[in-house]
Write a protein that holds these residues in place. Structure first.
Motif, PDB file in Angstrom:
ATOM      1  N   ILE A 132       0.845  -1.060   0.084  1.00 53.58           N
ATOM      2  CA  ILE A 132      -0.096  -0.171   0.039  1.00 53.58           C
ATOM      3  C   ILE A 132       0.863   1.338  -0.070  1.00 53.58           C
ATOM      4  CG2 ILE A 132      -0.087   0.216   2.360  1.00 53.58           C
ATOM      5  CD1 ILE A 132      -3.055   0.918   2.256  1.00 53.58           C
ATOM      6  N   PHE A 150     -12.124  -0.104   2.442  1.00 56.56           N
ATOM      7  CA  PHE A 150     -11.361  -0.775   1.056  1.00 56.56           C
ATOM      8  C   PHE A 150     -12.278  -1.095  -0.043  1.00 56.56           C
ATOM      9  CE2 PHE A 150      -8.411  -1.984   4.744  1.00 56.56           C
ATOM     10  CZ  PHE A 150      -7.452  -1.708   4.076  1.00 56.56           C
ATOM     11  N   LEU A 152     -12.219  -3.401  -2.766  1.00 58.92           N
ATOM     12  CA  LEU A 152     -11.348  -4.473  -3.377  1.00 58.92           C
ATOM     13  C   LEU A 152     -12.462  -5.517  -4.194  1.00 58.92           C
ATOM     14  CD1 LEU A 152      -8.525  -5.980  -3.094  1.00 58.92           C
ATOM     15  CD2 LEU A 152      -9.322  -6.907  -1.086  1.00 58.92           C
ATOM     16  N   ARG A 156     -16.912  -3.555  -0.809  1.00 60.18           N
ATOM     17  CA  ARG A 156     -16.481  -2.314  -0.318  1.00 60.18           C
ATOM     18  C   ARG A 156     -16.633  -2.841   1.326  1.00 60.18           C
ATOM     19  NH1 ARG A 156     -18.826   3.205  -1.989  1.00 60.18           N
ATOM     20  NH2 ARG A 156     -20.767   1.870  -1.868  1.00 60.18           N
ATOM     21  N   PHE A 199      -6.565  -2.462  -5.635  1.00 56.31           N
ATOM     22  CA  PHE A 199      -7.592  -1.625  -4.630  1.00 56.31           C
ATOM     23  C   PHE A 199      -7.249  -0.112  -4.429  1.00 56.31           C
ATOM     24  CE2 PHE A 199      -4.163  -2.996  -1.788  1.00 56.31           C
ATOM     25  CZ  PHE A 199      -4.367  -2.014  -0.817  1.00 56.31           C
ATOM     26  N   CYS A 200      -8.413   0.259  -3.784  1.00 53.76           N
ATOM     27  CA  CYS A 200      -7.986   1.837  -3.292  1.00 53.76           C
ATOM     28  C   CYS A 200      -8.746   1.894  -2.054  1.00 53.76           C
ATOM     29  CB  CYS A 200      -8.609   2.596  -4.223  1.00 53.76           C
ATOM     30  SG  CYS A 200     -10.367   2.665  -4.663  1.00 53.76           S
ATOM     31  N   ALA A 201      -8.401   2.904  -0.982  1.00 56.67           N
ATOM     32  CA  ALA A 201      -8.895   2.860   0.162  1.00 56.67           C
ATOM     33  C   ALA A 201      -9.345   4.382   0.407  1.00 56.67           C
ATOM     34  CB  ALA A 201      -7.819   2.477   1.246  1.00 56.67           C
TER      35      ALA A 201
END
Length: 372
Positions: A132, A150, A152, A156, A199-201
């Protein structure tokens, strides 16, 4: 009497053979022409012949689509859907089972719903290890054990990550904050995903927060339930008996069982004298006998540097915005956010506050009244 070979049947057979030969020659000529064109493109102008990965995959999908249409051209629609699947742009009816009643009660036709599929392996839960990096446009620093949302795969969810770094391939050392402008590792509990899944957070999915909202981005590295993360542990104690190079230390451990766990560990004094833990003592509780390179003083402080193993918390909170009427979901909040909402002040330790020292005035008067 023998039949002659000049009849109409023999002429038709010769024509069929000639047509087959002509088709074979035409196919072979077309194949040679394609090979010659490919050879010319590759060696005459190699830069022009190169295709990007996206163009290659797009051409591959288009070729597969043409082959499917040619193969299932004479097949009815239901049979083609069973074998090939539904083509893009088709209208389908989907039946959902075990749907919560809140989805029906708070259904909004103007709010889009995205349908996705999960592989059988993605329905299990475990410990995920990801690489990350905090987004450069996100202003705040991410902290260990702060909840993070997250996005992913098709899911979510909110989880509690622990950030770490590989300490020279010896151990995974815990980080309190994410490093600046570099990657680190994060370990959290969640649904199992395939490696190399991006993924994005987010810290929050609310649309009322100003500024850039994507906190971090990364990729899944491994699915390992035995991930071991350690943090620094520094224990201090003081001697209460000293005999030459042997000393008895107290106030470092609470029981003889803790001492037994650290028997043979290296210890050190503030003055730099090294030693080793030998054996626990009966009284006082948690005291032990240790040997040193030189005789230590009663005023010395003995400390032990060790590593403490920690495990991620098994916290998984899916984002259920479709079950709400206003479609505004809010997950677990930080302690500071709760205090701000309820107008509460943080507890203060009275021994940690600054105080005005009164002996300064007495010292100044003493200097004024002292004889020359």
């Amino acid at each position: 009497m023998e039949a002659s070979g000049d009849g109409p049947d023999s002429n038709e057979a010769d024509d069929t053979v000639n047509d087959a030969d002509a088709i074979r020659e035409k196919t072979l000529a077309a194949k040679k022409e394609a090979l010659k064109r490919k050879f010319d493109q590759q060696y005459d102008d190699p830069e022009e012949a190169k295709m990007s990965f996206y163009d290659e995959k797009k051409e591959e999908f288009a070729q597969q689509l043409r082959m499917n249409r040619q193969e299932f051209e004479d097949v009815d629609q239901q049979t083609r859907a069973l074998v090939e699947g539904y083509r893009p742009g088709s209208y389908v009816r989907v039946e959902l089972v075990d749907v919560p009643c809140e989805l029906v009660d708070n259904f909004d036709p103007s709010y889009p719903i995205i349908l996705g599929g999960l592989l059988p392996a993605e329905e299990r839960f475990g410990i995920l290890q990801v690489r990350i990096k905090r987004h450069r446009w996100f202003a705040k620093t991410l902290k260990t054990n702060d909840p993070l949302i997250f996005s992913l795969g098709w899911r979510r969810f909110q989880s509690i990550p622990i950030y770490s770094l590989d300490d020279h391939s010896i151990r995974m050392r815990m980080l309190k904050y994410t490093p600046e402008h570099m990657h680190c590792y994060a370990t959290f509990y969640g649904p199992v995903s395939l490696p190399n899944t991006g993924f994005c957070a987010f810290n929050s999915v609310s649309d009322s927060i100003p500024g850039f909202r994507i906190s971090a981005t990364g990729v899944v590295l491994d699915i390992d339930k035995s991930t071991k993360i350690v943090k620094k542990l520094k224990l201090t104690g003081v001697p209460y008996k000293i005999f030459k190079n042997t000393a008895f230390i107290k106030d470092m451990f609470n029981s003889a069982l803790e001492v037994a766990k650290f028997e043979g560990a290296n210890i050190k004094t503030v003055s730099g004298i090294r030693g080793q833990i030998k054996k626990a003592q009966a009284k006082p509780e948690g005291a032990f006998r240790a040997t040193f390179e030189d005789k230590i003083l009663m005023s010395d402080i003995v400390f032990l540097r060790a590593w403490y193993s920690i495990q991620p918390r098994q916290f998984y909170n899916p984002v259920t915005s479709l079950l709400l009427r206003e479609k505004k979901w809010e997950g677990m909040r930080l302690t500071g956010q709760v205090r701000k909402e309820y107008d509460l002040s943080a507890p203060q330790n009275i021994n940690s506050t600054y105080k005005v020292l009164s002996f300064l005035s007495s010292c100044s008067s003493f200097e004024l009244n002292s004889p020359p």
